[in-house]
Motif scaffolding. Structure first.
Motif, short mmCIF file in Angstrom:
data_model
loop_
_atom_site.label_atom_id
_atom_site.label_comp_id
_atom_site.label_asym_id
_atom_site.label_seq_id
_atom_site.Cartn_x
_atom_site.Cartn_y
_atom_site.Cartn_z
N CYS A 1 32.63 5.23 142.25
CA CYS A 1 33.44 5.38 143.28
C CYS A 1 33.73 3.78 143.62
N HIS A 2 32.59 3.08 143.67
CA HIS A 2 32.63 1.52 144.18
C HIS A 2 33.34 0.94 143.12
N LEU A 3 33.47 1.10 141.71
CA LEU A 3 34.23 0.40 140.93
C LEU A 3 35.70 0.78 140.84
N SER A 4 35.98 2.00 141.55
CA SER A 4 37.26 2.82 141.40
C SER A 4 37.95 1.80 142.62
N SER A 5 37.32 1.62 143.83
CA SER A 5 37.61 0.98 144.91
C SER A 5 38.07 -0.58 144.54
N LEU A 6 37.24 -1.03 143.91
CA LEU A 6 37.14 -2.56 143.49
C LEU A 6 38.81 -2.45 142.77
N HIS A 7 38.70 -1.58 141.92
CA HIS A 7 39.96 -1.90 140.94
C HIS A 7 41.33 -1.44 141.69
N GLN A 8 41.36 -0.57 142.75
CA GLN A 8 42.13 -0.22 143.52
C GLN A 8 42.70 -1.65 144.17
N HIS A 9 41.72 -2.32 144.95
CA HIS A 9 42.01 -3.43 145.49
C HIS A 9 42.81 -4.69 144.58
N LEU A 10 42.54 -4.58 143.49
CA LEU A 10 43.00 -5.40 142.48
C LEU A 10 44.36 -5.05 142.20
N GLY A 11 44.66 -3.88 142.36
CA GLY A 11 45.84 -3.08 142.14
C GLY A 11 46.01 -2.85 140.49
N GLN A 12 44.99 -2.36 139.95
CA GLN A 12 44.66 -1.72 138.77
C GLN A 12 44.29 -0.26 138.95
N TYR A 13 45.59 0.45 139.42
CA TYR A 13 45.53 1.75 140.02
C TYR A 13 44.76 2.72 138.71
N SER A 14 45.40 2.62 137.43
CA SER A 14 44.93 3.47 136.25
C SER A 14 43.55 3.48 135.93
N THR A 15 42.92 2.15 136.09
CA THR A 15 41.47 2.01 135.96
C THR A 15 40.64 2.76 137.06
N ILE B 1 41.42 5.27 138.68
CA ILE B 1 41.73 6.33 138.57
C ILE B 1 40.79 6.87 137.67
N SER B 2 40.53 6.07 136.68
CA SER B 2 39.65 6.62 135.38
C SER B 2 38.12 6.72 136.24
N TYR B 3 37.87 5.50 136.78
CA TYR B 3 36.45 5.63 137.55
C TYR B 3 36.57 6.76 138.53
N ARG B 4 37.47 7.11 139.51
CA ARG B 4 37.18 7.97 140.07
C ARG B 4 37.04 9.33 139.53
N GLU B 5 37.74 9.52 138.29
CA GLU B 5 37.74 11.00 137.57
C GLU B 5 36.39 10.96 137.10
N GLN B 6 35.54 9.99 136.78
CA GLN B 6 34.34 10.12 136.40
C GLN B 6 33.23 10.24 137.18
N ALA B 7 33.59 9.69 138.60
CA ALA B 7 32.77 10.22 139.86
C ALA B 7 32.71 11.63 139.81
N LEU B 8 34.09 12.20 140.25
CA LEU B 8 34.68 13.65 140.36
C LEU B 8 33.67 14.38 139.37
N ALA B 9 33.91 13.95 138.07
CA ALA B 9 33.11 15.16 136.92
C ALA B 9 31.74 15.23 137.19
N ILE B 10 31.02 13.98 137.65
CA ILE B 10 29.51 13.92 137.93
C ILE B 10 29.28 14.81 139.39
N PHE B 11 30.09 14.37 140.35
CA PHE B 11 29.78 15.24 141.63
C PHE B 11 29.85 16.88 141.29
N GLU B 12 30.97 17.18 140.33
CA GLU B 12 31.24 18.55 140.10
C GLU B 12 30.01 19.24 139.52
#
Length: 85
Positions: free
Chosen positions: A30-44, A46-57
């Motif tokens: 989630c933190h890596l996702s936020s970092l890439h979001q702030h850098l404007g790297q939205y696809s990356t 999303i990928s990190y956030r999806e990995q977090a979601l898979a673990i949370f599930e």
């Protein structure tokens, strides 16, 4: 960036730990996702956030707030990319 280097270092350490650390592992994603979001790297991001979601599930009940927040984050990132469909 320095932030990314520290997050990735933590991720490397956590991958060597046992499965009881899955929750902290997901939070690092989630933190890596936020970092890439702030850098404007939205696809990356999303990928990190999806990995977090898979673990949370895997480790949380289906109605857990962490799952909801991960889904919300993915939706927000798609919105930032103009992907409304």
């Amino acid at each position: 960036t320095k932030a990314r280097a520290y997050f990735e270092q933590a991720l490397t350490i956590d991958t060597r730990a046992d499965t009881s650390t899955l929750n902290s592992f997901a939070l690092l994603y989630c933190h890596l996702s936020s970092l890439h979001q702030h850098l404007g790297q939205y696809s990356t991001a999303i990928s990190y956030r999806e990995q977090a979601l898979a673990i949370f599930e895997q480790v949380c009940p289906t109605n857990h707030p962490k799952i909801a927040r991960a889904c919300e984050g993915i939706g927000f990132l798609h919105q930032k990319m103009g992907l409304y469909q």
